[in-house]
Enzyme design. Sequence first.
Site, PDB file in Angstrom:
ATOM      1  CG  ASP A 202      42.552  40.267  44.944  1.00  0.00           C
ATOM      2  OD1 ASP A 202      43.214  40.973  44.167  1.00  0.00           O
ATOM      3  OD2 ASP A 202      42.434  40.511  46.162  1.00  0.00           O
ATOM      4  CD  GLU A 269      47.259  40.075  43.022  1.00  0.00           C
ATOM      5  OE1 GLU A 269      47.730  41.218  42.957  1.00  0.00           O
ATOM      6  OE2 GLU A 269      46.373  39.756  43.847  1.00  0.00           O
TER       7      GLU A 269
HETATM    8  C1  GLC Z   1      45.209  42.618  44.788  1.00  0.00           C
HETATM    9  C2  GLC Z   1      44.572  43.675  43.916  1.00  0.00           C
HETATM   10  C3  GLC Z   1      44.895  45.018  44.480  1.00  0.00           C
HETATM   11  C4  GLC Z   1      44.326  45.092  45.879  1.00  0.00           C
HETATM   12  C5  GLC Z   1      44.809  43.928  46.733  1.00  0.00           C
HETATM   13  C6  GLC Z   1      44.003  43.790  47.984  1.00  0.00           C
HETATM   14  O1  GLC Z   1      46.588  42.724  44.834  1.00  0.00           O
HETATM   15  O2  GLC Z   1      45.008  43.517  42.594  1.00  0.00           O
HETATM   16  O3  GLC Z   1      44.396  46.061  43.694  1.00  0.00           O
HETATM   17  O4  GLC Z   1      44.697  46.291  46.495  1.00  0.00           O
HETATM   18  O5  GLC Z   1      44.663  42.694  46.064  1.00  0.00           O
HETATM   19  O6  GLC Z   1      42.732  43.305  47.672  1.00  0.00           O
END
Ligand code: GLC
Length: 511
Positions: A202, A269
């Site tokens: 993440d 991500e």
């Molecule tokens: C990532 C997750 C999202 C979350 C963010 C903070 O972007 O996919 O859902 O709010 O991280 O953890």
Amino acid sequence: MTQTRGRWPANPVLYEIYPRSFRDTTGSGEGDLAGVLQGLDHVASLGVDGIWLAPFYESPMVDGGYDITDHCAVDPRFGTLDDFDAIVERAHTLDLAVCIDLVFNHTSDRHPWFRKSIAGEDGYEDWYVWHDPKPDGSPPNNWISFFGEPAWTWNPVRRQYYLRQFLSCQPSLDLRHPAVQDAHEKIVQFWRDRGVDGFRFDAVTSYLFDNSMGDNPPASETVQARNATDESNPYSYQDHLNDMLPGDGAAFAERLRDWAGPDAWLIGEINSGNRSVELAAEFTAPDRLDAGYTVDLMVNEVTPHKVADLVARKEEHGCGLAFVLSCHDQPRGVSRAGDGSPRDAKLLALLSVALPGPLIVWQGEELGQKQANLPFEAIHDPFDRLFWPVHPGRDGARVPFPWQAREPGHGFTDGTPWLPMEGLAEVALDQQDADGPLAFWREALALRRKLDPQSEVEADGDLLHIRRGAHRIALNLGQDALPCDYGDPQLATAPLQEGTLPARTGVVWRD
Ligand code: GLC
């Protein structure tokens, strides 16, 4: 980069499951791990290679579970570690690999680590990113959180600010701290020992920043247009030069690879819209991650030109870019890149499988599930509440999975669903017919297995041409029929008329 790993084929298809919204076995109105277990047969029947399971860890759930208080415990609302083990076992029996979410950038402010850091407990003082105020009491720099607020929150006990790139209840860890790295390595090991086959990291592009903590410059027009957020969010007004992976920050991925081992499939991500593909390339260099996904096709209009440009950038940089049209963070693709109709759901399904690279399918996408228009009172997500009514909303994409047309719980729950499930009867799993999105997704995913890994992608006005070895795919993303001589089609998303490709239709044929 595009190799097989453990149970994973090269360029796998992952099905994202958001446990809170998948299936509820207790009547609480929220999904749970036992529900995930029950739903795995459906997932396997699609012909995907694995699941990406969004967080189910112990959490106060302010940010949907991305605010963790214990990375190695299942939150009681979701079940137990035994339930998790049963998922892994069943998934493997069904030939599905299991990828779980790891949130290493930050924790919940209720995590014992943060409590100890505030108290300055021996060894924990610097686990988070603490900084003195400027002499006038203001924060150390101009950084802005993804959620549009200042990236610094004051702590009266330490008389210091802490960095929080998301919500103020999500303090950012100092990933350069050796003890923090050790703790993370142990977490990776814990889940690998339980049979997990891969990880989604993440917010991996937020892990490191420039230690000099310089201000970010304002974004130029070009940078602003390519930032991951739109202009309703002040985050897009900056060029994130100093708060996002300066220099060779992506080399940190070598540590992640080391911890997870060569058989694990790893995806990150990539949150920088500005340098999305370039960053994905840096993250997927040898000995790093297998793939990165960006928001390119999730926040912009999906046009042939945009798709072709994205694929060209992917090829140019030789990176493991994964394609995602929808996930738990963005409005559902069928409503955003389409008009919400089953016809557009099928068109986008064909586009998804035709693109070269790993693919993520968001739960409900296979049904043609639409973005819900939720009233403010129904919304839980703090991001949605901050940007209401401008942003279409993350909760609108997280409305639970409709297993059945039967109201009110649609087979998702016997209780009251945690988000309203109106208007889902017609797309429910038990209502899908032979011409519907579900049957089409199955066919399209079967076709994907036969496609040549090499691709040529070309935009021609509203038409997108994709050549995959002997297969040719043409998609008309426009509103008018276009001349197109497709011969005898192998697969089509809608009925065809001779000599033309109807509006919003895709077709596949073989040489
Ligand atoms: C990532 C997750 C999202 C979350 C963010 C903070 O972007 O996919 O859902 O709010 O991280 O953890």
